[in-house]
Design a protein around this motif. Structure first.
Motif, mmCIF file in Angstrom:
data_model
loop_
_atom_site.group_PDB
_atom_site.id
_atom_site.type_symbol
_atom_site.label_atom_id
_atom_site.label_comp_id
_atom_site.label_asym_id
_atom_site.label_seq_id
_atom_site.Cartn_x
_atom_site.Cartn_y
_atom_site.Cartn_z
ATOM 1 N N MET B 1 -8.476 -28.673 3.674
ATOM 2 C CA MET B 1 -7.543 -27.936 3.075
ATOM 3 C C MET B 1 -7.531 -26.533 3.720
ATOM 4 S SD MET B 1 -7.050 -26.818 -0.922
ATOM 5 C CE MET B 1 -8.357 -25.358 -0.924
ATOM 6 N N ARG B 2 -6.298 -25.943 4.440
ATOM 7 C CA ARG B 2 -6.450 -24.911 5.180
ATOM 8 C C ARG B 2 -6.659 -23.617 4.408
ATOM 9 N NH1 ARG B 2 -0.912 -23.246 7.975
ATOM 10 N NH2 ARG B 2 0.027 -24.337 6.241
ATOM 11 N N SER B 3 -7.363 -22.501 5.075
ATOM 12 C CA SER B 3 -7.814 -21.407 4.485
ATOM 13 C C SER B 3 -6.422 -20.841 4.022
ATOM 14 C CB SER B 3 -8.407 -20.556 5.218
ATOM 15 O OG SER B 3 -9.809 -20.976 5.514
ATOM 16 N N LYS B 4 -6.341 -19.943 3.038
ATOM 17 C CA LYS B 4 -5.200 -19.076 2.497
ATOM 18 C C LYS B 4 -5.434 -17.754 2.917
ATOM 19 C CE LYS B 4 -4.425 -21.956 -1.707
ATOM 20 N NZ LYS B 4 -4.638 -22.013 -3.216
ATOM 21 N N ALA B 5 -4.186 -16.886 3.235
ATOM 22 C CA ALA B 5 -4.539 -15.499 3.359
ATOM 23 C C ALA B 5 -3.391 -14.978 2.770
ATOM 24 C CB ALA B 5 -4.316 -15.247 4.932
ATOM 25 N N VAL B 6 -3.792 -13.860 1.979
ATOM 26 C CA VAL B 6 -2.389 -12.994 1.452
ATOM 27 C C VAL B 6 -2.161 -12.025 2.577
ATOM 28 C CG1 VAL B 6 -2.073 -11.149 -0.275
ATOM 29 C CG2 VAL B 6 -3.388 -13.138 -0.766
ATOM 30 N N VAL B 7 -0.801 -11.734 2.898
ATOM 31 C CA VAL B 7 -0.611 -10.958 4.098
ATOM 32 C C VAL B 7 0.532 -9.850 3.272
ATOM 33 C CG1 VAL B 7 0.709 -10.824 6.133
ATOM 34 C CG2 VAL B 7 -0.410 -12.930 5.546
ATOM 35 N N LEU B 8 0.188 -8.606 3.457
ATOM 36 C CA LEU B 8 1.092 -7.579 2.971
ATOM 37 C C LEU B 8 2.329 -7.404 3.954
ATOM 38 C CD1 LEU B 8 -1.822 -4.950 2.300
ATOM 39 C CD2 LEU B 8 -0.145 -5.543 0.598
ATOM 40 N N LEU B 9 3.493 -7.395 3.442
ATOM 41 C CA LEU B 9 4.537 -7.295 3.896
ATOM 42 C C LEU B 9 5.449 -6.235 3.510
ATOM 43 C CD1 LEU B 9 6.020 -11.111 4.198
ATOM 44 C CD2 LEU B 9 4.947 -9.580 5.988
ATOM 45 N N SER B 10 5.749 -5.211 4.493
ATOM 46 C CA SER B 10 6.461 -4.129 4.299
ATOM 47 C C SER B 10 7.939 -4.084 4.486
ATOM 48 C CB SER B 10 5.843 -2.866 4.920
ATOM 49 O OG SER B 10 6.324 -2.871 6.300
ATOM 50 N N GLY B 11 8.302 -5.157 5.209
ATOM 51 C CA GLY B 11 9.490 -5.408 5.693
ATOM 52 C C GLY B 11 9.783 -4.904 7.265
ATOM 53 N N GLY B 12 8.526 -4.090 7.693
ATOM 54 C CA GLY B 12 8.695 -3.588 8.997
ATOM 55 C C GLY B 12 8.112 -4.613 10.034
ATOM 56 N N LEU B 13 8.014 -4.052 11.181
ATOM 57 C CA LEU B 13 7.826 -4.915 12.304
ATOM 58 C C LEU B 13 6.309 -5.307 12.426
ATOM 59 C CD1 LEU B 13 8.981 -3.718 16.012
ATOM 60 C CD2 LEU B 13 6.501 -4.221 15.574
ATOM 61 N N ASP B 14 5.442 -4.187 11.933
ATOM 62 C CA ASP B 14 3.977 -4.205 12.361
ATOM 63 C C ASP B 14 3.531 -5.414 11.187
ATOM 64 O OD1 ASP B 14 3.812 -2.160 13.961
ATOM 65 O OD2 ASP B 14 3.447 -0.768 12.373
ATOM 66 N N SER B 15 4.017 -5.390 10.218
ATOM 67 C CA SER B 15 3.481 -6.383 9.062
ATOM 68 C C SER B 15 4.044 -7.816 9.264
ATOM 69 C CB SER B 15 3.913 -5.989 7.748
ATOM 70 O OG SER B 15 5.103 -5.850 7.288
ATOM 71 N N ALA B 16 5.225 -7.811 9.909
ATOM 72 C CA ALA B 16 5.904 -9.198 10.206
ATOM 73 C C ALA B 16 5.254 -9.624 11.391
ATOM 74 C CB ALA B 16 7.269 -8.818 10.796
ATOM 75 N N VAL B 17 4.746 -8.912 12.277
ATOM 76 C CA VAL B 17 3.851 -9.361 13.570
ATOM 77 C C VAL B 17 2.393 -9.779 13.059
ATOM 78 C CG1 VAL B 17 2.740 -8.959 15.781
ATOM 79 C CG2 VAL B 17 5.070 -8.030 15.353
ATOM 80 N N ALA B 114 -6.920 -14.445 -7.384
ATOM 81 C CA ALA B 114 -6.072 -15.399 -8.254
ATOM 82 C C ALA B 114 -6.083 -16.910 -7.526
ATOM 83 C CB ALA B 114 -5.184 -14.688 -8.717
ATOM 84 N N ILE B 115 -5.728 -16.573 -5.974
ATOM 85 C CA ILE B 115 -5.308 -17.655 -5.285
ATOM 86 C C ILE B 115 -6.395 -18.345 -4.631
ATOM 87 C CG2 ILE B 115 -2.853 -17.211 -5.534
ATOM 88 C CD1 ILE B 115 -2.990 -16.746 -2.535
ATOM 89 N N SER B 116 -7.652 -17.899 -4.714
ATOM 90 C CA SER B 116 -8.775 -18.321 -3.923
ATOM 91 C C SER B 116 -8.669 -18.254 -2.413
ATOM 92 C CB SER B 116 -9.230 -19.752 -4.290
ATOM 93 O OG SER B 116 -9.672 -19.713 -5.741
ATOM 94 N N ALA B 117 -8.107 -17.224 -1.963
ATOM 95 C CA ALA B 117 -7.592 -16.813 -0.675
ATOM 96 C C ALA B 117 -8.815 -16.472 0.178
ATOM 97 C CB ALA B 117 -6.510 -15.922 -0.243
ATOM 98 N N ASP B 118 -8.998 -16.380 1.321
ATOM 99 C CA ASP B 118 -10.271 -16.123 2.204
ATOM 100 C C ASP B 118 -10.021 -14.742 2.855
ATOM 101 O OD1 ASP B 118 -11.809 -18.318 1.967
ATOM 102 O OD2 ASP B 118 -10.216 -19.370 2.582
ATOM 103 N N ALA B 119 -8.723 -14.408 2.891
ATOM 104 C CA ALA B 119 -8.271 -13.144 3.686
ATOM 105 C C ALA B 119 -7.198 -12.169 3.097
ATOM 106 C CB ALA B 119 -8.165 -13.348 5.164
ATOM 107 N N VAL B 120 -7.057 -11.043 3.367
ATOM 108 C CA VAL B 120 -6.090 -10.193 3.073
ATOM 109 C C VAL B 120 -5.733 -9.818 4.620
ATOM 110 C CG1 VAL B 120 -5.127 -8.057 2.222
ATOM 111 C CG2 VAL B 120 -6.303 -9.818 0.888
#
Lengths: 225, 225
Positions: B1-17, B114-120
């Motif tokens: 099973m792959r590790s999960k990550a939560v990614v903060l997205l602002s709609g901007g360029l930095d968070s997309a990259v 809540a989703i047992s992710a390994d990273a934010v």
């Protein structure tokens, strides 16, 4: 001008005592509570009553997180009842809300920045929360340190996280509350959303123990006879 | 099973990259964005488009904090435009949202629990944010440490805060984004809520500088001609 403090209010006994301690300490207090989809709105009503009794402003923050992670969150899941004190302190209770204190503290810190407050008070304490990682003094110290680096007032040394009851036993909290005139009859501790306290959930049991050991009658239970 | 990550997205360029970097790193990514009363809903729309392009789920968290503290929050106040690069790095910009990264990270951490992710993952970086205390590496390190003490997964060593672009220059971020196929035309950076990028606010200027120095044309500007 008096120093301002943001005080996290849950509607429960601990945060009410914390508010009265902050007030007695000379702070101009601003209450904050959360409408985050918890099962029991009675908590928000209790926070309002406590704020009104203390004569402070209360801000209710609405937070909709589209995931669940705790039996306290919604109608699904059963709140654990009649667990012994021993079992409460074993591991992390199923009533754990993911990172709840971190979320609440962060939003309180945002509020503190907005109104130029010097402190955020939180009524965390370790006795009845030994299973919650975010009620420990090490955690709160780390959060305080983080705020000192990550906020405008923090980097000026003007914003602290204060948890005055962190190491107290429930009976001590009750005693201090009595001495400060905390309106205990307006506080709510029960995890089960009934009209009267269930008297069997963890929270009711700990509350009863605290009042008993303090040698004080609980005015909330008095009301329900 | 792959590790999960939560990614903060602002709609901007930095968070997309940042999202594409997390994905390239093998994580199963879960996006999160906020509807917190910001003036421009276009950011949420951009976050949705980026999540759709990347084929990931996006959770929109609604957060109503009944106080203001930034010109980005609502219709009042003017967004600073045409400020020189020099002025951007002097002191804390007026577009500072009180403790925003702390609030967003905390809620992302709750989701991760809540989703047992390994990273934010957070796309903070210091070049265009040197005035924001919560975009500095010391702050993010302290927050990571706090999470390690205050969450169920953290105390097991299973939850980290990762900010892969924190020390990069905008041109490097653009270059990495190009190599990973980031849909730059779906990202939005402008602070002014117009239909097309204003090209004069701090954020537009930094974006333009990044693309210019990377020797790449900005597909978003291409679209607007």
């Amino acid at each position: 001008m008096r120093s301002k403090a943001v005080v996290l209010l849950s509607g429960g006994l601990d945060s009410a005592v914390t508010l009265y301690m902050a007030r007695a300490g000379g702070y101009e207090c601003y209450g904050i509570t959360f409408d985050y989809g918890q099962r029991h709105k009675i908590e928000i009503g209790s926070a309002r009553k406590i704020a009104a009794a203390a004569g402070i402003k209360l801000s209710v923050v609405r937070l909709e997180m589209p995931w669940k992670g705790s039996t306290l969150f919604s109608g699904s899941g059963k709140v654990p009842v009649k667990r012994s004190m021993r079992r409460i302190s074993n591991g992390i209770p199923s009533t754990y809300v993911p990172a709840r204190n971190t979320v609440f503290l962060s939003i309180a810190v945002s509020y503190a920045e907005a109104i130029s407050a010097d402190a955020v008070f939180i009524g965390a304490h370790s006795e009845d929360s030994s299973g919650y990682p975010d009620c420990r003094v090490e955690y709160l110290r780390a959060f305080d340190y983080t705020v000192g680096l990550g906020t405008e007032r923090g980097i000026k040394g003007k914003l602290r996280i204060i948890s005055p009851i962190i190491s107290m036993k429930k009976k001590e909290i009750v005693k201090i509350g009595v001495s400060l005139g905390v309106p205990f009859d307006r506080t709510w501790s029960c995890y089960n959303g009934l009209k009267a306290p269930c008297r069997v959930c963890d929270s009711c049991i700990l509350r009863a123990k605290g009042f008993k050991e303090a040698g004080v009658k609980d005015p909330l239970l008095e009301r329900y006879g």
